[in-house]
Design a protein around this motif. Structure first.
Motif, short mmCIF file in Angstrom:
data_model
loop_
_atom_site.label_atom_id
_atom_site.label_comp_id
_atom_site.label_asym_id
_atom_site.label_seq_id
_atom_site.Cartn_x
_atom_site.Cartn_y
_atom_site.Cartn_z
N GLN A 24 14.46 -1.36 0.11
CA GLN A 24 13.62 -0.25 0.58
C GLN A 24 12.70 -0.71 1.71
O GLN A 24 12.55 -0.02 2.71
CB GLN A 24 12.79 0.32 -0.57
CG GLN A 24 12.16 1.65 -0.27
CD GLN A 24 13.17 2.76 -0.18
OE1 GLN A 24 14.16 2.79 -0.90
NE2 GLN A 24 12.96 3.67 0.74
N SER A 25 12.11 -1.87 1.55
CA SER A 25 11.19 -2.35 2.58
C SER A 25 11.92 -2.70 3.88
O SER A 25 11.36 -2.54 4.96
CB SER A 25 10.37 -3.54 2.07
OG SER A 25 11.19 -4.64 1.78
N ARG A 26 13.17 -3.14 3.77
CA ARG A 26 13.96 -3.38 5.00
C ARG A 26 14.25 -2.08 5.71
O ARG A 26 14.19 -2.01 6.93
CB ARG A 26 15.28 -4.08 4.66
CG ARG A 26 15.17 -5.55 4.44
CD ARG A 26 16.53 -6.24 4.54
NE ARG A 26 17.60 -5.60 3.80
CZ ARG A 26 17.95 -5.88 2.56
NH1 ARG A 26 17.29 -6.80 1.87
NH2 ARG A 26 18.96 -5.26 1.98
N MET A 27 14.56 -1.04 4.96
CA MET A 27 14.90 0.24 5.57
C MET A 27 13.68 0.95 6.14
O MET A 27 13.74 1.51 7.23
CB MET A 27 15.59 1.16 4.56
CG MET A 27 16.98 0.73 4.22
SD MET A 27 17.91 1.92 3.24
CE MET A 27 16.80 2.32 1.93
N ASP A 28 12.57 0.93 5.41
CA ASP A 28 11.39 1.69 5.80
C ASP A 28 10.44 0.93 6.71
O ASP A 28 9.59 1.53 7.36
CB ASP A 28 10.60 2.13 4.56
CG ASP A 28 11.35 3.15 3.72
OD1 ASP A 28 12.33 3.72 4.22
OD2 ASP A 28 10.93 3.35 2.57
N GLY A 29 10.53 -0.39 6.72
CA GLY A 29 9.57 -1.18 7.48
C GLY A 29 8.23 -1.19 6.77
O GLY A 29 8.11 -0.78 5.62
N ASN A 30 7.19 -1.64 7.45
CA ASN A 30 5.86 -1.70 6.85
C ASN A 30 5.19 -0.34 6.94
O ASN A 30 5.09 0.24 8.01
CB ASN A 30 5.02 -2.77 7.55
CG ASN A 30 5.58 -4.16 7.32
OD1 ASN A 30 6.24 -4.41 6.33
ND2 ASN A 30 5.31 -5.07 8.24
N ARG A 31 4.72 0.16 5.79
CA ARG A 31 4.08 1.48 5.72
C ARG A 31 2.69 1.31 5.11
O ARG A 31 2.45 0.37 4.35
CB ARG A 31 4.91 2.41 4.86
CG ARG A 31 6.28 2.68 5.48
CD ARG A 31 7.18 3.48 4.60
NE ARG A 31 6.57 4.73 4.21
CZ ARG A 31 7.08 5.53 3.27
NH1 ARG A 31 8.19 5.20 2.66
NH2 ARG A 31 6.47 6.65 2.95
N ASP A 32 1.80 2.25 5.43
CA ASP A 32 0.45 2.23 4.88
C ASP A 32 0.50 2.27 3.37
O ASP A 32 1.34 2.93 2.77
CB ASP A 32 -0.36 3.42 5.40
CG ASP A 32 -0.67 3.30 6.88
OD1 ASP A 32 -0.61 2.18 7.41
OD2 ASP A 32 -0.99 4.33 7.50
N ASN A 33 -0.41 1.55 2.74
CA ASN A 33 -0.56 1.52 1.28
C ASN A 33 0.66 0.99 0.54
O ASN A 33 0.88 1.32 -0.62
CB ASN A 33 -0.94 2.90 0.73
CG ASN A 33 -2.25 3.37 1.31
OD1 ASN A 33 -3.18 2.60 1.48
ND2 ASN A 33 -2.33 4.64 1.63
N ARG A 34 1.48 0.23 1.21
CA ARG A 34 2.65 -0.39 0.58
C ARG A 34 2.64 -1.89 0.86
O ARG A 34 2.15 -2.34 1.89
CB ARG A 34 3.96 0.17 1.14
CG ARG A 34 4.15 1.66 0.94
CD ARG A 34 5.03 1.90 -0.26
NE ARG A 34 5.17 3.32 -0.54
CZ ARG A 34 6.30 3.98 -0.47
NH1 ARG A 34 7.40 3.38 -0.10
NH2 ARG A 34 6.33 5.25 -0.77
N THR A 35 3.19 -2.65 -0.04
CA THR A 35 3.33 -4.09 0.19
C THR A 35 4.27 -4.29 1.38
O THR A 35 5.37 -3.72 1.40
CB THR A 35 3.91 -4.78 -1.06
OG1 THR A 35 3.03 -4.53 -2.15
CG2 THR A 35 4.06 -6.27 -0.84
N PRO A 36 3.86 -5.07 2.38
CA PRO A 36 4.74 -5.28 3.53
C PRO A 36 5.99 -6.05 3.15
O PRO A 36 5.99 -6.83 2.19
CB PRO A 36 3.87 -6.09 4.50
CG PRO A 36 2.86 -6.75 3.64
CD PRO A 36 2.62 -5.82 2.48
N ALA A 37 7.03 -5.84 3.90
CA ALA A 37 8.31 -6.50 3.65
C ALA A 37 8.26 -7.96 4.06
O ALA A 37 7.64 -8.30 5.07
CB ALA A 37 9.42 -5.79 4.43
#
Length: 72
Positions: A24-37
């Motif tokens: 999911q983190s590879r697909m979405d990239g770094n998003r606010d309020n989420r653990t970065p990939a």
């Protein structure tokens, strides 16, 4: 022999996060309020993670003490 690059399954075990988090983190990239990939590379169609990148990624998170400051 120490490995330099790891598969998604190996990384999941190494960092203690699910394979779905990695995907999911590879697909979405770094998003606010989420653990970065964690950083990754692609060799052809294969996704690999370098050990030094994973160690740096893990070290980038602040260490928590959870209430130990006031205890003596």
């Amino acid at each position: 022999m120490n490995k330099r690059s790891y598969t998604e399954k190996e990384v999941s075990e190494y960092i203690g996060m699910s394979r779905s988090f990695l995907r999911q983190s590879r697909m979405d990239g770094n998003r606010d309020n989420r653990t970065p990939a964690p950083p990754f590379i692609k060799v052809g169609r294969a996704v690999r993670y370098l050990k030094e990148d994973l160690d740096n990624w893990l070290n980038s998170f602040a260490k928590q003490t959870h209430g130990l400051e006031g205890m003596k």
